[in-house]
Design a protein around this motif. Structure first.
Motif, PDB file in Angstrom:
ATOM      1  N   UNK A  67      -3.547  11.007  10.577  1.00  0.00           N
ATOM      2  CA  UNK A  67      -4.376  10.161   9.722  1.00  0.00           C
ATOM      3  C   UNK A  67      -3.637   9.800   8.429  1.00  0.00           C
ATOM      4  N   UNK A  68      -3.520   8.505   8.179  1.00  0.00           N
ATOM      5  CA  UNK A  68      -2.944   7.988   6.945  1.00  0.00           C
ATOM      6  C   UNK A  68      -4.079   7.491   6.058  1.00  0.00           C
ATOM      7  N   UNK A  69      -4.218   8.062   4.892  1.00  0.00           N
ATOM      8  CA  UNK A  69      -5.165   7.593   3.883  1.00  0.00           C
ATOM      9  C   UNK A  69      -4.347   6.901   2.803  1.00  0.00           C
ATOM     10  N   UNK A  70      -4.741   5.667   2.450  1.00  0.00           N
ATOM     11  CA  UNK A  70      -3.906   4.896   1.537  1.00  0.00           C
ATOM     12  C   UNK A  70      -4.731   4.076   0.552  1.00  0.00           C
ATOM     13  N   UNK A  92       0.358   8.247  21.527  1.00  0.00           N
ATOM     14  CA  UNK A  92       1.705   7.824  21.915  1.00  0.00           C
ATOM     15  C   UNK A  92       2.463   7.137  20.785  1.00  0.00           C
ATOM     16  N   UNK A  93       1.820   6.958  19.625  1.00  0.00           N
ATOM     17  CA  UNK A  93       2.484   6.361  18.474  1.00  0.00           C
ATOM     18  C   UNK A  93       2.680   4.858  18.579  1.00  0.00           C
ATOM     19  N   UNK A  94       2.089   4.215  19.590  1.00  0.00           N
ATOM     20  CA  UNK A  94       2.285   2.784  19.816  1.00  0.00           C
ATOM     21  C   UNK A  94       1.239   1.912  19.122  1.00  0.00           C
ATOM     22  N   UNK A  95       0.208   2.527  18.566  1.00  0.00           N
ATOM     23  CA  UNK A  95      -0.845   1.749  17.914  1.00  0.00           C
ATOM     24  C   UNK A  95      -1.582   2.618  16.908  1.00  0.00           C
ATOM     25  N   UNK A  96      -2.381   1.957  16.084  1.00  0.00           N
ATOM     26  CA  UNK A  96      -3.279   2.690  15.193  1.00  0.00           C
ATOM     27  C   UNK A  96      -4.611   1.962  15.131  1.00  0.00           C
ATOM     28  N   UNK A  97      -5.651   2.710  14.836  1.00  0.00           N
ATOM     29  CA  UNK A  97      -6.965   2.137  14.545  1.00  0.00           C
ATOM     30  C   UNK A  97      -7.294   2.526  13.117  1.00  0.00           C
ATOM     31  N   UNK A  98      -8.014   1.658  12.437  1.00  0.00           N
ATOM     32  CA  UNK A  98      -8.320   1.979  11.060  1.00  0.00           C
ATOM     33  C   UNK A  98      -9.350   1.057  10.463  1.00  0.00           C
ATOM     34  N   UNK A  99      -9.571   1.285   9.181  1.00  0.00           N
ATOM     35  CA  UNK A  99     -10.492   0.479   8.401  1.00  0.00           C
ATOM     36  C   UNK A  99      -9.910   0.254   7.014  1.00  0.00           C
ATOM     37  N   UNK A 100     -10.434  -0.759   6.326  1.00  0.00           N
ATOM     38  CA  UNK A 100     -10.049  -1.005   4.942  1.00  0.00           C
ATOM     39  C   UNK A 100     -11.313  -1.300   4.150  1.00  0.00           C
ATOM     40  N   UNK A 128      -8.986   0.771  -0.623  1.00  0.00           N
ATOM     41  CA  UNK A 128      -8.500   1.935   0.120  1.00  0.00           C
ATOM     42  C   UNK A 128      -8.558   1.637   1.604  1.00  0.00           C
ATOM     43  N   UNK A 129      -7.940   2.484   2.378  1.00  0.00           N
ATOM     44  CA  UNK A 129      -7.992   2.336   3.824  1.00  0.00           C
ATOM     45  C   UNK A 129      -7.567   3.602   4.536  1.00  0.00           C
ATOM     46  N   UNK A 130      -7.772   3.592   5.837  1.00  0.00           N
ATOM     47  CA  UNK A 130      -7.407   4.720   6.696  1.00  0.00           C
ATOM     48  C   UNK A 130      -6.849   4.168   7.998  1.00  0.00           C
ATOM     49  N   UNK A 185       0.843  -1.199   0.000  1.00  0.00           N
ATOM     50  CA  UNK A 185       0.000   0.000   0.000  1.00  0.00           C
ATOM     51  C   UNK A 185       0.872   1.239   0.000  1.00  0.00           C
ATOM     52  N   UNK A 186       0.257   2.363  -0.368  1.00  0.00           N
ATOM     53  CA  UNK A 186       0.923   3.662  -0.313  1.00  0.00           C
ATOM     54  C   UNK A 186      -0.122   4.733  -0.079  1.00  0.00           C
ATOM     55  N   UNK A 187       0.296   5.785   0.593  1.00  0.00           N
ATOM     56  CA  UNK A 187      -0.642   6.856   0.875  1.00  0.00           C
ATOM     57  C   UNK A 187       0.041   8.060   1.467  1.00  0.00           C
ATOM     58  N   UNK A 188      -0.778   8.941   2.031  1.00  0.00           N
ATOM     59  CA  UNK A 188      -0.232  10.164   2.606  1.00  0.00           C
ATOM     60  C   UNK A 188      -0.864  10.436   3.970  1.00  0.00           C
ATOM     61  N   UNK A 189      -0.079  11.129   4.784  1.00  0.00           N
ATOM     62  CA  UNK A 189      -0.461  11.438   6.156  1.00  0.00           C
ATOM     63  C   UNK A 189      -0.841  12.898   6.259  1.00  0.00           C
TER      64      UNK A 189
END
Length: 116
Positions: A68-71, A90-98, A82-84, A60-64
């Protein structure tokens, strides 16, 4: 200005500046554990490129923007979508969807925890 007030202001300013530096340094770069397999990401500026393993590997590739990273992703089998991802404070985790096709969420959740 009283010495105690000066010390209090100095300590407060140091804490605020340190927090700001931590937020600015947060990055998606690293190795992540996810339910869909391991994810490797490299962030350069606002650009992120990555790979994911597991049963259905791909890249994948995207922009921040902010945290928020959209890819856009493409599986090794040719499927696309696509996904987010949203990075935690704290930078230790992310939540998202695809999602498949033009949707970034119809596939469900895609969350991760930083390994390194």
């Amino acid at each position: 200005m009283k010495k105690s007030a000066f010390i209090t202001i100095s300590v407060f300013a140091s804490v605020v500046l340190s927090a700001g530096l931590l937020l600015a340094e947060a990055s998606f770069t690293g190795t992540w554990n996810t339910a869909w397999g391991p994810v490797e990401m490299k962030q350069t500026g606002a650009r992120v490129e990555g790979t994911y393993g597991g049963k259905f590997p791909g890249r994948f590739q995207g922009s921040v923007e902010g945290r928020k990273l959209s890819f856009e992703w493409i599986g090794d089998n040719g499927e696309r979508g696509r996904g987010v991802f949203v990075l935690s404070d704290d930078g230790a985790s992310f939540v998202g969807t695809w999602g498949s096709g033009a949707s970034d969420s119809n596939g469900g959740p895609w969350n991760g925890a930083r390994v390194k």
